[in-house]
Scaffold this active site. Structure first.
Site, PDB file in Angstrom:
ATOM      1  N   ASP A  97       0.786  -1.237   0.000  1.00  0.00           N
ATOM      2  CA  ASP A  97       0.000   0.000   0.000  1.00  0.00           C
ATOM      3  C   ASP A  97       0.817   1.285   0.000  1.00  0.00           C
ATOM      4  O   ASP A  97       0.331   2.331   0.432  1.00  0.00           O
ATOM      5  CB  ASP A  97      -0.900  -0.009   1.247  1.00  0.00           C
ATOM      6  CG  ASP A  97      -0.096  -0.225   2.525  1.00  0.00           C
ATOM      7  OD1 ASP A  97       1.124   0.024   2.494  1.00  0.00           O
ATOM      8  OD2 ASP A  97      -0.686  -0.629   3.533  1.00  0.00           O
ATOM      9  N   GLU A 119       0.154  -9.138  -1.117  1.00  0.00           N
ATOM     10  CA  GLU A 119      -0.496  -8.618   0.108  1.00  0.00           C
ATOM     11  C   GLU A 119      -1.743  -7.815  -0.289  1.00  0.00           C
ATOM     12  O   GLU A 119      -1.982  -6.688   0.161  1.00  0.00           O
ATOM     13  CB  GLU A 119       0.448  -7.773   0.965  1.00  0.00           C
ATOM     14  CG  GLU A 119       0.012  -7.659   2.421  1.00  0.00           C
ATOM     15  CD  GLU A 119       0.935  -6.781   3.257  1.00  0.00           C
ATOM     16  OE1 GLU A 119       0.838  -5.544   3.178  1.00  0.00           O
ATOM     17  OE2 GLU A 119       1.767  -7.348   3.993  1.00  0.00           O
ATOM     18  N   GLU A 133      -2.411   4.988   2.909  1.00  0.00           N
ATOM     19  CA  GLU A 133      -2.276   3.573   2.528  1.00  0.00           C
ATOM     20  C   GLU A 133      -3.598   2.907   2.156  1.00  0.00           C
ATOM     21  O   GLU A 133      -3.643   2.070   1.253  1.00  0.00           O
ATOM     22  CB  GLU A 133      -1.594   2.784   3.652  1.00  0.00           C
ATOM     23  CG  GLU A 133      -0.114   3.101   3.843  1.00  0.00           C
ATOM     24  CD  GLU A 133       0.145   4.347   4.684  1.00  0.00           C
ATOM     25  OE1 GLU A 133      -0.844   4.959   5.185  1.00  0.00           O
ATOM     26  OE2 GLU A 133       1.309   4.731   4.845  1.00  0.00           O
ATOM     27  N   HIS A 213       5.448   5.473  12.926  1.00  0.00           N
ATOM     28  CA  HIS A 213       5.728   6.319  11.758  1.00  0.00           C
ATOM     29  C   HIS A 213       4.489   6.742  10.984  1.00  0.00           C
ATOM     30  O   HIS A 213       4.596   7.422   9.966  1.00  0.00           O
ATOM     31  CB  HIS A 213       6.666   5.597  10.796  1.00  0.00           C
ATOM     32  CG  HIS A 213       6.026   4.411  10.130  1.00  0.00           C
ATOM     33  ND1 HIS A 213       5.253   4.533   9.004  1.00  0.00           N
ATOM     34  CD2 HIS A 213       6.016   3.109  10.456  1.00  0.00           C
ATOM     35  CE1 HIS A 213       4.804   3.331   8.656  1.00  0.00           C
ATOM     36  NE2 HIS A 213       5.253   2.450   9.520  1.00  0.00           N
ATOM     37  N   ARG A 215       1.515   8.487   9.174  1.00  0.00           N
ATOM     38  CA  ARG A 215       1.241   9.900   8.868  1.00  0.00           C
ATOM     39  C   ARG A 215       0.071  10.456   9.665  1.00  0.00           C
ATOM     40  O   ARG A 215       0.087  11.607  10.085  1.00  0.00           O
ATOM     41  CB  ARG A 215       0.925  10.046   7.377  1.00  0.00           C
ATOM     42  CG  ARG A 215       2.156  10.267   6.523  1.00  0.00           C
ATOM     43  CD  ARG A 215       1.777  10.384   5.058  1.00  0.00           C
ATOM     44  NE  ARG A 215       2.826  10.998   4.285  1.00  0.00           N
ATOM     45  CZ  ARG A 215       3.991  10.426   3.997  1.00  0.00           C
ATOM     46  NH1 ARG A 215       4.265   9.221   4.455  1.00  0.00           N
ATOM     47  NH2 ARG A 215       4.891  11.062   3.266  1.00  0.00           N
ATOM     48  N   HIS A 245      12.209   5.891  13.458  1.00  0.00           N
ATOM     49  CA  HIS A 245      12.065   5.995  11.997  1.00  0.00           C
ATOM     50  C   HIS A 245      12.733   7.293  11.524  1.00  0.00           C
ATOM     51  O   HIS A 245      12.698   8.303  12.221  1.00  0.00           O
ATOM     52  CB  HIS A 245      10.564   6.008  11.681  1.00  0.00           C
ATOM     53  CG  HIS A 245      10.232   5.808  10.237  1.00  0.00           C
ATOM     54  ND1 HIS A 245      10.450   6.773   9.276  1.00  0.00           N
ATOM     55  CD2 HIS A 245       9.683   4.757   9.580  1.00  0.00           C
ATOM     56  CE1 HIS A 245      10.043   6.327   8.098  1.00  0.00           C
ATOM     57  NE2 HIS A 245       9.576   5.097   8.257  1.00  0.00           N
TER      58      HIS A 245
HETATM   59  C1  UD1 Z   1       6.474   5.058   3.956  1.00  0.00           C
HETATM   60  C2  UD1 Z   1       5.123   4.615   3.393  1.00  0.00           C
HETATM   61  C3  UD1 Z   1       4.325   3.853   4.456  1.00  0.00           C
HETATM   62  C4  UD1 Z   1       5.144   2.728   5.036  1.00  0.00           C
HETATM   63  C5  UD1 Z   1       6.460   3.285   5.551  1.00  0.00           C
HETATM   64  C6  UD1 Z   1       7.338   2.177   6.060  1.00  0.00           C
HETATM   65  C7  UD1 Z   1       3.916   5.977   1.765  1.00  0.00           C
HETATM   66  C8  UD1 Z   1       3.040   7.155   1.560  1.00  0.00           C
HETATM   67  N1  UD1 Z   1       4.340   5.782   3.009  1.00  0.00           N
HETATM   68  O1  UD1 Z   1       6.219   6.032   4.959  1.00  0.00           O
HETATM   69  O2  UD1 Z   1       3.138   3.334   3.867  1.00  0.00           O
HETATM   70  O3  UD1 Z   1       4.410   2.152   6.082  1.00  0.00           O
HETATM   71  O4  UD1 Z   1       7.159   3.935   4.480  1.00  0.00           O
HETATM   72  O5  UD1 Z   1       8.371   2.655   6.856  1.00  0.00           O
HETATM   73  O6  UD1 Z   1       4.231   5.256   0.834  1.00  0.00           O
HETATM   74  N2  UD1 Z   1      13.743   8.824   5.313  1.00  0.00           N
HETATM   75  C9  UD1 Z   1      15.132   8.790   5.317  1.00  0.00           C
HETATM   76  N3  UD1 Z   1      15.755   7.609   5.003  1.00  0.00           N
HETATM   77  C10 UD1 Z   1      15.084   6.471   4.736  1.00  0.00           C
HETATM   78  C11 UD1 Z   1      13.676   6.497   4.767  1.00  0.00           C
HETATM   79  C12 UD1 Z   1      13.026   7.691   5.037  1.00  0.00           C
HETATM   80  O7  UD1 Z   1      15.791   9.793   5.570  1.00  0.00           O
HETATM   81  O8  UD1 Z   1      15.720   5.442   4.465  1.00  0.00           O
HETATM   82  C13 UD1 Z   1      13.053  10.107   5.603  1.00  0.00           C
HETATM   83  C14 UD1 Z   1      13.182  11.101   4.431  1.00  0.00           C
HETATM   84  O9  UD1 Z   1      13.262  12.399   4.928  1.00  0.00           O
HETATM   85  C15 UD1 Z   1      11.850  10.890   3.680  1.00  0.00           C
HETATM   86  C16 UD1 Z   1      10.925  10.692   4.870  1.00  0.00           C
HETATM   87  O10 UD1 Z   1      11.658   9.888   5.787  1.00  0.00           O
HETATM   88  O11 UD1 Z   1      11.496  11.981   2.863  1.00  0.00           O
HETATM   89  C17 UD1 Z   1       9.574  10.088   4.564  1.00  0.00           C
HETATM   90  O12 UD1 Z   1       9.696   8.885   3.800  1.00  0.00           O
HETATM   91  P1  UD1 Z   1       8.363   8.340   3.045  1.00  0.00           P
HETATM   92  O13 UD1 Z   1       8.694   7.056   2.392  1.00  0.00           O
HETATM   93  O14 UD1 Z   1       7.789   9.415   2.203  1.00  0.00           O
HETATM   94  O15 UD1 Z   1       7.332   8.113   4.220  1.00  0.00           O
HETATM   95  P2  UD1 Z   1       7.340   7.066   5.408  1.00  0.00           P
HETATM   96  O16 UD1 Z   1       6.782   7.762   6.592  1.00  0.00           O
HETATM   97  O17 UD1 Z   1       8.667   6.419   5.525  1.00  0.00           O
HETATM   98  N1  UDP Z   2      11.921  -3.152  11.145  1.00  0.00           N
HETATM   99  C1  UDP Z   2      13.307  -3.149  10.990  1.00  0.00           C
HETATM  100  N2  UDP Z   2      14.053  -2.283  11.753  1.00  0.00           N
HETATM  101  C2  UDP Z   2      13.482  -1.436  12.642  1.00  0.00           C
HETATM  102  C3  UDP Z   2      12.063  -1.425  12.772  1.00  0.00           C
HETATM  103  C4  UDP Z   2      11.310  -2.294  12.005  1.00  0.00           C
HETATM  104  O1  UDP Z   2      13.852  -3.916  10.200  1.00  0.00           O
HETATM  105  O2  UDP Z   2      14.205  -0.686  13.315  1.00  0.00           O
HETATM  106  C5  UDP Z   2      11.125  -4.064  10.300  1.00  0.00           C
HETATM  107  C6  UDP Z   2      10.046  -4.874  10.995  1.00  0.00           C
HETATM  108  O3  UDP Z   2      10.552  -6.124  11.433  1.00  0.00           O
HETATM  109  C7  UDP Z   2       8.981  -5.029   9.918  1.00  0.00           C
HETATM  110  C8  UDP Z   2       9.134  -3.795   9.066  1.00  0.00           C
HETATM  111  O4  UDP Z   2      10.409  -3.239   9.390  1.00  0.00           O
HETATM  112  O5  UDP Z   2       9.243  -6.143   9.085  1.00  0.00           O
HETATM  113  C9  UDP Z   2       8.041  -2.811   9.336  1.00  0.00           C
HETATM  114  O6  UDP Z   2       8.329  -1.603   8.712  1.00  0.00           O
HETATM  115  P1  UDP Z   2       7.558  -0.273   9.030  1.00  0.00           P
HETATM  116  O7  UDP Z   2       6.992  -0.333  10.414  1.00  0.00           O
HETATM  117  O8  UDP Z   2       8.478   0.844   8.699  1.00  0.00           O
HETATM  118  O9  UDP Z   2       6.406  -0.242   7.931  1.00  0.00           O
HETATM  119  P2  UDP Z   2       4.928  -0.872   7.866  1.00  0.00           P
HETATM  120  O10 UDP Z   2       5.027  -2.337   8.085  1.00  0.00           O
HETATM  121  O11 UDP Z   2       4.098  -0.172   8.901  1.00  0.00           O
HETATM  122  O12 UDP Z   2       4.480  -0.516   6.500  1.00  0.00           O
END
Ligand code: UD1
Ligand code: UDP
Length: 372
Positions: A97, A119, A133, A213, A215, A245
């Site tokens: 999602d 999924e 999502e 994390h 939104r 995160h």
């Molecule tokens: C995203 C997904 C969410 C998922 C989550 C898993 C969308 C809209 N959101 O949310 O569904 O559950 O990932 O974690 O698709 N950033 C870093 N380094 C990284 C990753 C993120 O610096 O490796 C920071 C950056 O500033 C980036 C921000 O996090 O712009 C947001 O990342 P983004 O993927 O847009 O949103 P998530 O909250 O991570």
């Molecule tokens: N996870 C990880 N390191 C962390 C926290 C979570 O590898 O510090 C793994 C966790 O085991 C799970 C996945 O990340 O498999 C979940 O990711 P996240 O919570 O970012 O996204 P969501 O599942 O909510 O989309």
């Protein structure tokens, strides 16, 4: 030979899609398989790619600090165009999602490839929770030609939307394939993060592991969550470990409010095996994560979910997962209730696994062999 393109961009997609990449690659006599990462995440994606030893064929390298949904969505669609025109895949696999999966599914549809949704069928039927999502997965569901649903509940959701049942397959969730892979690796090795965790954490205390994390929890929700953690951290027998995160909207309130408390340890996101190791050592998991809701029950860990809705009702029904929302008092009450009542704790920590048997990816590949 059929051409397969597997697309993902964030940490959880990488965890759940890497076992599928491996399964397609061992079937190279049947499929020409390539991997495209959008790099919606960067560091958190690379951690997973390293662990599973997956080497992308295409890397769109899209992540920008503090990125917004508008730009990311259009960048994924534009970035995918060139790859789809060059490789011309018959099937494009997307997961779950995220913005990556929905945008990649739309691009694949434009290019005339068949869309395979892994999924599939998770729903809250609430457009705003989780945001964005829930809409992402509904849109991807409309675009998909193959729906790989994890449970009978997700199948019912798809049927209720009029999806043709001949295109839906119940295969479990590849989160379990990944978890079993990680547990197997952990039996014979220890990475430097685990060595660090062993030194840093006082395992004589009850460990509360926290992740967050979403939104829809930004702003007030996160402030409430942090206040609740400060309250529970007053208990001396407890240690709170929080791999934070990298989203700046999460980092800022969490580090501002929690970095000084002696019973709260804020750390960087952990590599997947280190996180699995730490889940195993924890007493309670407090999270808003989707993936963690699926993993923790099979490890026998009680999970309190800081959300008002869940698209993963199976573990709630089984009694290991409980929704606690983001109200400070309610989170504190529910944590204290579990910490104070051994019987309640014991009942919630019975291990159960509604999400599959670890053969999700081999089932998907077999289905493609038969129907592709
Ligand atoms: C995203 C997904 C969410 C998922 C989550 C898993 C969308 C809209 N959101 O949310 O569904 O559950 O990932 O974690 O698709 N950033 C870093 N380094 C990284 C990753 C993120 O610096 O490796 C920071 C950056 O500033 C980036 C921000 O996090 O712009 C947001 O990342 P983004 O993927 O847009 O949103 P998530 O909250 O991570
Ligand atoms: N996870 C990880 N390191 C962390 C926290 C979570 O590898 O510090 C793994 C966790 O085991 C799970 C996945 O990340 O498999 C979940 O990711 P996240 O919570 O970012 O996204 P969501 O599942 O909510 O989309």
């Amino acid at each position: 030979m059929k051409k397969i393109l597997i697309v993902f961009g964030t940490r959880p997609e990488a965890i759940k899609m890497s076992p599928l990449v491996k399964e397609f690659l061992v079937n190279s006599q049947h499929f020409d398989t390539k991997v495209c990462v959008t790099a919606q995440h960067r560091e958190m994606l690379d951690q997973v790619l390293n662990f599973f030893e997956v080497k992308p064929d295409y890397d769109l390298n899209l992540m920008k600090p503090g990125q917004n949904l508008f730009e990311l969505t259009s960048d994924v669609i534009k970035g995918m165009k060139k790859i789809l025109e060059e490789f011309k895949p018959d099937f494009v696999f997307v997961h779950g999602d995220t913005t990556t999966s929905t945008s990649a599914a739309l691009a694949a549809f434009y290019a005339g490839s068949k869309v395979c949704h892994v999924e599939a069928g998770l729903r809250t039927f609430n457009k705003k929770s989780p945001f964005p999502e829930e809409m992402n997965r509904q849109i991807t569901g409309r675009l998909a030609d193959f729906h790989f649903a994890p449970t009978s509940t997700s199948i019912k959701n798809l049927l209720s939307e009029g999806v043709d049942e001949k295109t839906i397959y119940e295969v479990g969730n590849s989160v379990i394939d990944a978890l079993l892979w990680a547990k197997e690796k952990l039996s014979s090795y220890e990475d430097e993060e685990i060595t660090f965790l062993k030194k840093m954490i006082n395992f004589d205390k009850k460990i509360i592991l926290v992740t967050g994390h979403r939104r829809e929890n930004f702003g007030e929700g996160f402030l409430n969550i942090c206040s609740a953690l400060l309250e529970v951290a007053k208990r001396d027998e407890v240690e709170i470990i929080y791999p934070v995160h990298l989203n700046p909207q999460v980092q800022q309130p969490v580090y501002d409010m929690l970095s000084k408390h002696p019973n709260i340890k804020l750390i960087k996101p952990l590599s997947y095996p280190a996180f699995v190791w730490l889940m195993n050592k924890s007493y309670i998991i407090l999270t808003d994560s989707g993936g963690v809701q699926e993993e923790a029950p099979s490890l026998g860990k009680p999970v309190l979910v800081m959300r008002d809705t869940t698209e993963r009702p199976e573990a709630v029904d089984a009694g290991t997962v409980k929704l606690v929302g983001t109200n400070k008092e309610y989170i504190v009450d529910q944590l204290n209730y579990l910490l104070n009542n051994e019987e309640v704790y014991y009942n919630m920590s019975k291990s159960n696994n509604p999400y599959g048997d670890g053969f999700t990816c081999s089932k998907i590949v077999s289905i493609l062999k038969e129907n592709g």
